[in-house]
Design a protein around this motif. Structure first.
Motif, PDB file in Angstrom:
ATOM      1  N   LYS A  86       0.685  -1.194  -0.096  1.00 36.25           N
ATOM      2  CA  LYS A  86      -0.098  -0.065   0.152  1.00 36.25           C
ATOM      3  C   LYS A  86       0.697   1.165   0.124  1.00 36.25           C
ATOM      4  O   LYS A  86       0.659   2.462  -0.730  1.00 36.25           O
ATOM      5  CB  LYS A  86      -0.850  -0.043   1.234  1.00 36.25           C
ATOM      6  CG  LYS A  86      -1.674   1.215   1.444  1.00 36.25           C
ATOM      7  CD  LYS A  86      -2.482   1.155   2.466  1.00 36.25           C
ATOM      8  CE  LYS A  86      -3.098   2.799   2.944  1.00 36.25           C
ATOM      9  NZ  LYS A  86      -4.075   2.653   3.979  1.00 36.25           N
TER      10      LYS A  86
ATOM     11  N   GLU B   4      -7.937   3.550  22.406  1.00 30.20           N
ATOM     12  CA  GLU B   4      -8.211   4.908  22.099  1.00 30.20           C
ATOM     13  C   GLU B   4      -9.408   5.767  22.692  1.00 30.20           C
ATOM     14  O   GLU B   4      -9.442   6.727  22.192  1.00 30.20           O
ATOM     15  CB  GLU B   4      -8.127   5.247  20.499  1.00 30.20           C
ATOM     16  CG  GLU B   4      -7.029   4.608  19.804  1.00 30.20           C
ATOM     17  CD  GLU B   4      -6.921   4.962  18.274  1.00 30.20           C
ATOM     18  OE1 GLU B   4      -7.095   6.092  17.931  1.00 30.20           O
ATOM     19  OE2 GLU B   4      -6.975   3.891  17.517  1.00 30.20           O
TER      20      GLU B   4
ATOM     21  N   PRO C 172     -10.151  11.289  16.797  1.00 27.73           N
ATOM     22  CA  PRO C 172      -9.086  11.817  15.982  1.00 27.73           C
ATOM     23  C   PRO C 172      -8.428  10.691  14.929  1.00 27.73           C
ATOM     24  O   PRO C 172      -8.212   9.822  15.508  1.00 27.73           O
ATOM     25  CB  PRO C 172      -8.006  12.124  16.737  1.00 27.73           C
ATOM     26  CG  PRO C 172      -8.992  12.620  17.959  1.00 27.73           C
ATOM     27  CD  PRO C 172      -9.764  11.456  18.150  1.00 27.73           C
ATOM     28  N   ASP C 173      -8.448  10.947  13.634  1.00 29.31           N
ATOM     29  CA  ASP C 173      -7.823   9.886  12.835  1.00 29.31           C
ATOM     30  C   ASP C 173      -6.287   9.617  13.145  1.00 29.31           C
ATOM     31  O   ASP C 173      -5.852  10.962  13.508  1.00 29.31           O
ATOM     32  CB  ASP C 173      -8.005  10.397  11.446  1.00 29.31           C
ATOM     33  CG  ASP C 173      -7.663   9.560  10.270  1.00 29.31           C
ATOM     34  OD1 ASP C 173      -8.439   8.663   9.909  1.00 29.31           O
ATOM     35  OD2 ASP C 173      -6.308   9.167  10.140  1.00 29.31           O
TER      36      ASP C 173
ATOM     37  N   LYS D 297      -4.129  10.204  11.009  1.00 23.04           N
ATOM     38  CA  LYS D 297      -3.460  11.132  10.272  1.00 23.04           C
ATOM     39  C   LYS D 297      -3.194  12.452  10.789  1.00 23.04           C
ATOM     40  O   LYS D 297      -2.557  13.109  10.128  1.00 23.04           O
ATOM     41  CB  LYS D 297      -4.094  11.214   8.946  1.00 23.04           C
ATOM     42  CG  LYS D 297      -4.065  10.118   7.835  1.00 23.04           C
ATOM     43  CD  LYS D 297      -5.054  10.266   6.780  1.00 23.04           C
ATOM     44  CE  LYS D 297      -5.046   8.911   5.881  1.00 23.04           C
ATOM     45  NZ  LYS D 297      -6.336   8.565   5.435  1.00 23.04           N
TER      46      LYS D 297
ATOM     47  N   HIS E 222     -14.348   6.724   1.536  1.00 24.77           N
ATOM     48  CA  HIS E 222     -13.349   6.271   0.118  1.00 24.77           C
ATOM     49  C   HIS E 222     -13.814   4.892  -0.634  1.00 24.77           C
ATOM     50  O   HIS E 222     -14.401   3.988  -0.007  1.00 24.77           O
ATOM     51  CB  HIS E 222     -11.938   5.800   0.793  1.00 24.77           C
ATOM     52  CG  HIS E 222     -11.020   6.767   1.037  1.00 24.77           C
ATOM     53  ND1 HIS E 222     -10.036   6.913   2.084  1.00 24.77           N
ATOM     54  CD2 HIS E 222     -10.912   8.114   0.551  1.00 24.77           C
ATOM     55  CE1 HIS E 222      -9.387   7.877   2.091  1.00 24.77           C
ATOM     56  NE2 HIS E 222     -10.093   8.814   1.225  1.00 24.77           N
TER      57      HIS E 222
ATOM     58  N   SER F 178      -9.217   1.305   2.320  1.00 23.06           N
ATOM     59  CA  SER F 178      -8.157   0.333   2.962  1.00 23.06           C
ATOM     60  C   SER F 178      -8.826  -0.743   3.657  1.00 23.06           C
ATOM     61  O   SER F 178      -8.222  -1.721   3.971  1.00 23.06           O
ATOM     62  CB  SER F 178      -7.049   0.882   3.556  1.00 23.06           C
ATOM     63  OG  SER F 178      -6.372   1.938   2.648  1.00 23.06           O
ATOM     64  N   TYR F 179      -9.903  -0.190   4.736  1.00 22.31           N
ATOM     65  CA  TYR F 179     -10.225  -1.111   5.745  1.00 22.31           C
ATOM     66  C   TYR F 179     -12.037  -1.138   5.543  1.00 22.31           C
ATOM     67  O   TYR F 179     -12.811  -0.238   5.242  1.00 22.31           O
ATOM     68  CB  TYR F 179     -10.213  -0.751   6.881  1.00 22.31           C
ATOM     69  CG  TYR F 179      -8.665  -0.232   7.312  1.00 22.31           C
ATOM     70  CD1 TYR F 179      -7.878  -1.375   7.703  1.00 22.31           C
ATOM     71  CD2 TYR F 179      -8.004   0.885   6.757  1.00 22.31           C
ATOM     72  CE1 TYR F 179      -6.312  -1.153   7.623  1.00 22.31           C
ATOM     73  CE2 TYR F 179      -6.666   1.289   7.027  1.00 22.31           C
ATOM     74  CZ  TYR F 179      -5.943   0.064   7.519  1.00 22.31           C
ATOM     75  OH  TYR F 179      -4.496   0.257   7.645  1.00 22.31           O
TER      76      TYR F 179
ATOM     77  N   HIS G  52     -16.955   3.601   7.343  1.00 22.87           N
ATOM     78  CA  HIS G  52     -16.386   4.603   8.126  1.00 22.87           C
ATOM     79  C   HIS G  52     -16.281   5.981   7.081  1.00 22.87           C
ATOM     80  O   HIS G  52     -16.157   5.762   6.162  1.00 22.87           O
ATOM     81  CB  HIS G  52     -14.975   4.413   8.696  1.00 22.87           C
ATOM     82  CG  HIS G  52     -13.994   4.122   7.705  1.00 22.87           C
ATOM     83  ND1 HIS G  52     -13.857   2.722   7.251  1.00 22.87           N
ATOM     84  CD2 HIS G  52     -13.030   4.825   6.868  1.00 22.87           C
ATOM     85  CE1 HIS G  52     -12.968   2.820   6.220  1.00 22.87           C
ATOM     86  NE2 HIS G  52     -12.305   4.035   6.210  1.00 22.87           N
TER      87      HIS G  52
ATOM     88  N   HIS H  67     -14.498   9.972   6.609  1.00 22.38           N
ATOM     89  CA  HIS H  67     -13.694  10.947   6.939  1.00 22.38           C
ATOM     90  C   HIS H  67     -13.854  12.321   7.324  1.00 22.38           C
ATOM     91  O   HIS H  67     -14.748  12.596   6.313  1.00 22.38           O
ATOM     92  CB  HIS H  67     -12.614  10.916   5.751  1.00 22.38           C
ATOM     93  CG  HIS H  67     -11.873   9.444   5.316  1.00 22.38           C
ATOM     94  ND1 HIS H  67     -10.744   9.245   5.682  1.00 22.38           N
ATOM     95  CD2 HIS H  67     -12.706   8.266   4.916  1.00 22.38           C
ATOM     96  CE1 HIS H  67     -10.340   7.967   5.093  1.00 22.38           C
ATOM     97  NE2 HIS H  67     -11.557   7.501   4.793  1.00 22.38           N
TER      98      HIS H  67
HETATM   99  P1  M7G Z   1      -9.606   4.093   4.538  1.00 22.78           P
HETATM  100  O1  M7G Z   1     -10.309   4.947   3.622  1.00 22.78           O
HETATM  101  O2  M7G Z   1     -10.025   2.532   4.942  1.00 22.78           O
HETATM  102  O3  M7G Z   1      -7.826   4.242   4.342  1.00 22.78           O
HETATM  103  O4  M7G Z   1      -9.678   4.867   5.908  1.00 22.78           O
HETATM  104  P2  M7G Z   1      -6.961   4.981   3.962  1.00 22.78           P
HETATM  105  O5  M7G Z   1      -7.330   6.422   4.016  1.00 22.78           O
HETATM  106  O6  M7G Z   1      -5.707   4.740   4.960  1.00 22.78           O
HETATM  107  O7  M7G Z   1      -6.536   4.453   2.680  1.00 22.78           O
HETATM  108  C1  M7G Z   1      -9.221   4.268   7.210  1.00 22.78           C
HETATM  109  C2  M7G Z   1      -9.129   5.863   8.049  1.00 22.78           C
HETATM  110  O8  M7G Z   1      -8.617   5.304   9.480  1.00 22.78           O
HETATM  111  C3  M7G Z   1      -7.687   6.399   7.539  1.00 22.78           C
HETATM  112  O9  M7G Z   1      -8.060   7.869   7.431  1.00 22.78           O
HETATM  113  C4  M7G Z   1      -6.512   6.056   8.677  1.00 22.78           C
HETATM  114  O10 M7G Z   1      -5.589   7.081   8.756  1.00 22.78           O
HETATM  115  C5  M7G Z   1      -7.465   5.646   9.933  1.00 22.78           C
HETATM  116  N1  M7G Z   1      -6.815   4.737  10.803  1.00 22.78           N
HETATM  117  C6  M7G Z   1      -6.212   3.770  10.301  1.00 22.78           C
HETATM  118  N2  M7G Z   1      -5.926   3.156  11.674  1.00 22.78           N
HETATM  119  C7  M7G Z   1      -5.188   1.585  11.600  1.00 22.78           C
HETATM  120  C8  M7G Z   1      -6.230   3.846  12.574  1.00 22.78           C
HETATM  121  C9  M7G Z   1      -5.978   3.606  13.887  1.00 22.78           C
HETATM  122  O11 M7G Z   1      -5.784   2.638  14.583  1.00 22.78           O
HETATM  123  N3  M7G Z   1      -6.497   4.567  14.919  1.00 22.78           N
HETATM  124  C10 M7G Z   1      -7.129   5.620  14.183  1.00 22.78           C
HETATM  125  N4  M7G Z   1      -7.472   6.672  15.228  1.00 22.78           N
HETATM  126  N5  M7G Z   1      -7.364   5.776  13.003  1.00 22.78           N
HETATM  127  C11 M7G Z   1      -6.757   5.052  12.163  1.00 22.78           C
END
Ligand code: M7G
Length: 305
Positions: free
Chosen positions: A103, A147, A166-167, A169, A230, A234-235, A239, A241
């Motif tokens: 990724k 968290e 909070p994300d 990011k 999205h 990725s997951y 969820h 954003h």
């Molecule tokens: P996505 O669209 O599935 O993936 O969003 P991507 O944006 O990474 O491609 C998943 C969102 O969850 C992203 O904005 C990640 O930064 C956020 N995220 C991922 N993880 C593993 C965690 C975490 O453990 N804790 C928090 N708070 N956010 C996470």
């Protein structure tokens, strides 16, 4: 081991990505012999500067590069501190899986139009294979209290509830880069493909609550936020954003071909309840992505070219 101990043991092996625009690098390395690790370092933006910004005390050192007529340019070291004015944000994934390494790596992308048939034949089994351990962090947040000290809100209703937090990011300091994540409690929605008319009112209410909660906590107005999902995420657990409109995002996370505004999602399923079951969805797919690795999926894409 603590985060700082893990960082100290990190042996860099490869630069996965380096982006002068976002001022970030992604490094692949090892912490222990058999375990890969990924470190992302992103230089921080100024903490919401205003007219009271004190240049004299903020700039600790300067080394002039040159000057010419009325023009001067230099390198500088800025004053920084960990609590309120950090110089960079560092994320670590350890141990990193093959999927993480793929990724975060530099890779060619393709604009792919996914038909409902491609989704059914190839994406659905892929999505099922990407659940389990890969979304453990989501279940930790929803059901294990992980968290929870950072939660902006937790509504525990299993059907309509969600966590707003909070994300990872976001540095949680700079409001210009405000980035929150809303994870819904229900486990039956993997992506927008699973949304239909039965979800309309829930999504309308959810969006309203997210805007209100964000304003109450951070004083950021509703029209200063982009709320989106999205495709593909990725997951695969639904969820959203929630991001300050000032923030252009890292990578292509806020670009067309990846982000879909929640308002558009709601309106589309209001117009046709089965919109996301019938629609061809165009998006950018990296060659390292699991879907690109599926021969049938790739062939279906090539036949449509
Ligand atoms: P996505 O669209 O599935 O993936 O969003 P991507 O944006 O990474 O491609 C998943 C969102 O969850 C992203 O904005 C990640 O930064 C956020 N995220 C991922 N993880 C593993 C965690 C975490 O453990 N804790 C928090 N708070 N956010 C996470």
């Amino acid at each position: 081991m603590s985060l700082s101990e893990l960082i100290k043991s990190f042996q860099c092996q490869k630069i996965l990505k380096s982006n002068p625009q976002t001022k970030s690098v992604v490094l692949l390395g090892q912490i222990s012999k058999s375990n890969d690790a990924i470190i992302t370092i992103e230089k921080s933006h100024f903490v919401t500067p205003d007219e009271s910004y004190d240049v004299a005390s903020s700039v600790e050192q300067t080394l002039e590069i040159n000057h010419n007529d009325i023009y001067y340019w230099s390198n500088s070291i800025l004053k920084q501190d960990l609590e309120e004015n950090p110089g960079a944000k560092l994320n670590l994934i350890y141990p990193a899986t093959e999927t993480h390494i793929r990724k975060y790596g530099e890779q060619p992308h393709h604009y792919v139009v996914e038909t409902p048939q491609m989704y059914k034949d190839y994406a659905v089994p892929y999505i099922e294979s990407m659940k389990g351990d890969r979304i453990k962090w989501v279940y930790n947040i929803l059901f294990e209290g992980k968290e929870s000290e950072t939660f902006v809100h937790h509504d525990k209703d299993l059907q309509t509830g969600f966590v707003l937090l909070p994300d990872m990011k976001w540095d949680t300091i700079n409001l210009d880069t405000l980035y929150l994540c809303c994870i819904v409690n229900r486990t039956d929605i993997s992506s927008v493909r699973d949304l239909n008319e039965s979800h309309v009112q829930w999504l309308i209410d959810l969006q309203q609550r997210l805007r209100k909660l964000t304003f109450e906590k951070y004083s950021v107005e509703a029209d200063q936020l982009r709320i989106f999902a999205h495709y593909h995420p990725s997951y695969y657990h639904f969820h959203l954003h929630i991001v300050n409109i000032k923030h252009p995002g890292l990578g292509n996370g806020i670009a067309v071909g990846k982000a879909i505004l929640l308002d558009d999602i709601i309106e589309n399923i209001q117009l046709a309840g089965d919109y996301y079951q019938k629609k061809n969805i165009g998006f950018l797919l990296g060659e390292n992505h699991g879907l690109w690795q599926i021969e049938g999926y790739r062939k279906s894409h090539e036949e449509r070219q």
